[in-house]
Enzyme design. Structure first.
Site, PDB file in Angstrom:
ATOM      1  N   GLY A 116       1.147  -1.475   0.340  1.00 12.37           N
ATOM      2  CA  GLY A 116       0.242   0.475   0.181  1.00 12.37           C
ATOM      3  C   GLY A 116       1.041   1.441  -0.048  1.00 12.37           C
ATOM      4  O   GLY A 116       1.842   1.235  -0.159  1.00 12.37           O
ATOM      5  N   GLU A 124       4.190   6.583  -7.963  1.00 10.46           N
ATOM      6  CA  GLU A 124       4.163   6.438  -9.083  1.00 10.46           C
ATOM      7  C   GLU A 124       5.161   4.979  -9.146  1.00 10.46           C
ATOM      8  O   GLU A 124       4.610   4.314 -10.477  1.00 10.46           O
ATOM      9  CB  GLU A 124       4.886   7.546 -10.106  1.00 10.46           C
ATOM     10  CG  GLU A 124       4.897   7.812 -11.207  1.00 10.46           C
ATOM     11  CD  GLU A 124       3.540   7.613 -11.435  1.00 10.46           C
ATOM     12  OE1 GLU A 124       3.592   6.790 -12.495  1.00 10.46           O
ATOM     13  OE2 GLU A 124       2.579   8.157 -11.065  1.00 10.46           O
ATOM     14  N   HIS A 159       3.969   1.774  -7.499  1.00 13.23           N
ATOM     15  CA  HIS A 159       4.000   1.033  -7.901  1.00 13.23           C
ATOM     16  C   HIS A 159       3.077   0.618  -9.390  1.00 13.23           C
ATOM     17  O   HIS A 159       2.777  -0.042  -9.830  1.00 13.23           O
ATOM     18  CB  HIS A 159       2.979   0.837  -6.640  1.00 13.23           C
ATOM     19  CG  HIS A 159       3.604   0.795  -5.568  1.00 13.23           C
ATOM     20  ND1 HIS A 159       3.805   1.504  -4.392  1.00 13.23           N
ATOM     21  CD2 HIS A 159       4.154  -0.114  -4.736  1.00 13.23           C
ATOM     22  CE1 HIS A 159       4.515   1.258  -3.326  1.00 13.23           C
ATOM     23  NE2 HIS A 159       4.604   0.450  -3.533  1.00 13.23           N
ATOM     24  N   GLY A 205      10.052  -4.067  -8.547  1.00 16.69           N
ATOM     25  CA  GLY A 205      10.066  -3.254  -8.369  1.00 16.69           C
ATOM     26  C   GLY A 205      11.946  -3.345  -8.168  1.00 16.69           C
ATOM     27  O   GLY A 205      12.576  -4.787  -7.310  1.00 16.69           O
TER      28      GLY A 205
END
Ligand code: PAF
Length: 301
Positions: free
Chosen positions: A38, A42, A44, A154
């Site tokens: 959560g 940007e 995510h 990521g």
């Protein structure tokens, strides 16, 4: 976005998540999973957009996983913003947002963990003993619950990405792991949910991570530096000049095993420069691949 749109995409139980994924499978849609804790930013959203471009149905999980924190204060301070997160995720292309409670994921009596050893004991795993056990356990559970074709992570968390790739290989999960480039602020700071906890002064100081990594990359690409000690020494020098920064680790690592290159060892293109730095009370991590030609900030725009 209406509250109806959000509530029809939101699943808070495993049974609801199964239902959403089952319908997508019945409609022959491929499934992409973006696991998050959560406080979406940007970085995510770039993962969700990529997942939406490559799959017929995208599940974003939003779960602040208690078992990957070794510091209770860090867990409590972690932002919990589920309504905003669900709206942002749907806007970026998510079809379902899975936001279970801790009790749903870890009911009373829960006692099964994925414990990998090796790569998980280094860098982020050296100082935080249970961290990757917590990450692997929750990611393994999410993989079983959602059964995605692809899952997106990521490169900012490069060690986590390598750990998940290895777990998938070792445990034969039939899932393709997709690594996505780090998204940076205009001054180079890697986007992270933790950045929101930096004071104005700390936010300025946090640029030292990007500066230190860029210096290592510059020395490697432009000055032909090939000694691990020269590169880590240069990064330490940049960090030491910033009074609010305290380095936890500064390493050049093998990109597969994440074993640190010894100070006297030669480094190679493809190795990664890795940092964990405390800025004020906030722990930040970042990394860059060493390449023969140097990446500049403009390459990240
Ligand atoms: O990278 C994160 O946000 C978390 O470690 C993950 C992969 C969602 C597991 O809780």
């Amino acid at each position: 976005m209406t509250t109806d749109t959000i509530s029809s995409a939101l699943c808070t139980t495993i049974a609801e998540a199964h239902g959403a994924v089952f319908s997508a499978r019945m409609a022959n849609r491929t499934i992409g999973l973006v696991p998050t804790m959560g406080a979406l930013h940007e970085g995510h959203l770039s993962l969700i957009r990529r997942a939406a471009a490559e799959n017929g149905f995208v599940v974003v999980s939003v779960f602040v996983n208690p078992i990957q924190f070794d510091d209770a204060a860090d867990f409590v301070a972690y932002p919990h913003t589920i309504e905003e997160d669900a709206a942002l995720a749907i806007d970026a292309g998510a079809d379902a947002v899975f936001a279970p409670s801790a009790k749903e994921m870890y009911p009373d009596g829960f006692s099964s963990y994925i414990d990998m050893g090796g790569i998980t004991e280094r860098l982020c795993g050296a100082a935080r003993k249970a961290h990757f056990r917590g990450v692997c356990t929750v990611v393994g559970k999410l993989f079983h619950i959602v059964q995605p074709d692809r899952a997106y992570f990521g490169e900012k968390d490069a060690q986590q990405l390598a750990v998940v790739r290895k777990m998938v290989r070792d445990l034969n999960f039939p899932i393709r792991i997709v690594g996505c480039p780090t998204v940076r602020e205009p001054d180079g700071l890697a986007m992270s949910s933790r950045n929101a906890r930096l004071s104005q002064e700390e936010r300025k100081a946090a640029r030292c991570l990007f500066r230190a990594l860029s210096e290592a990359c510059r020395l490697f690409a432009e000055e032909g530096a090939r000694g691990a000690a020269a590169l880590t020494g240069a990064m330490r020098g940049v960090l030491a000049a910033e009074p609010l920064a305290r380095a936890e680790y500064v390493e050049i690592v093998d990109p597969e095993t994440f074993a640190s290159r010894a100070p006297e060892a030669a480094v190679h293109a493809g190795d990664r420069a890795m940092l964990a730095v405390h800025v004020g009370g906030v722990r930040l991590i970042d990394n860059m691949e060493l390449t023969e030609t140097r990446e500049t900030l403009a390459d990240h725009d």
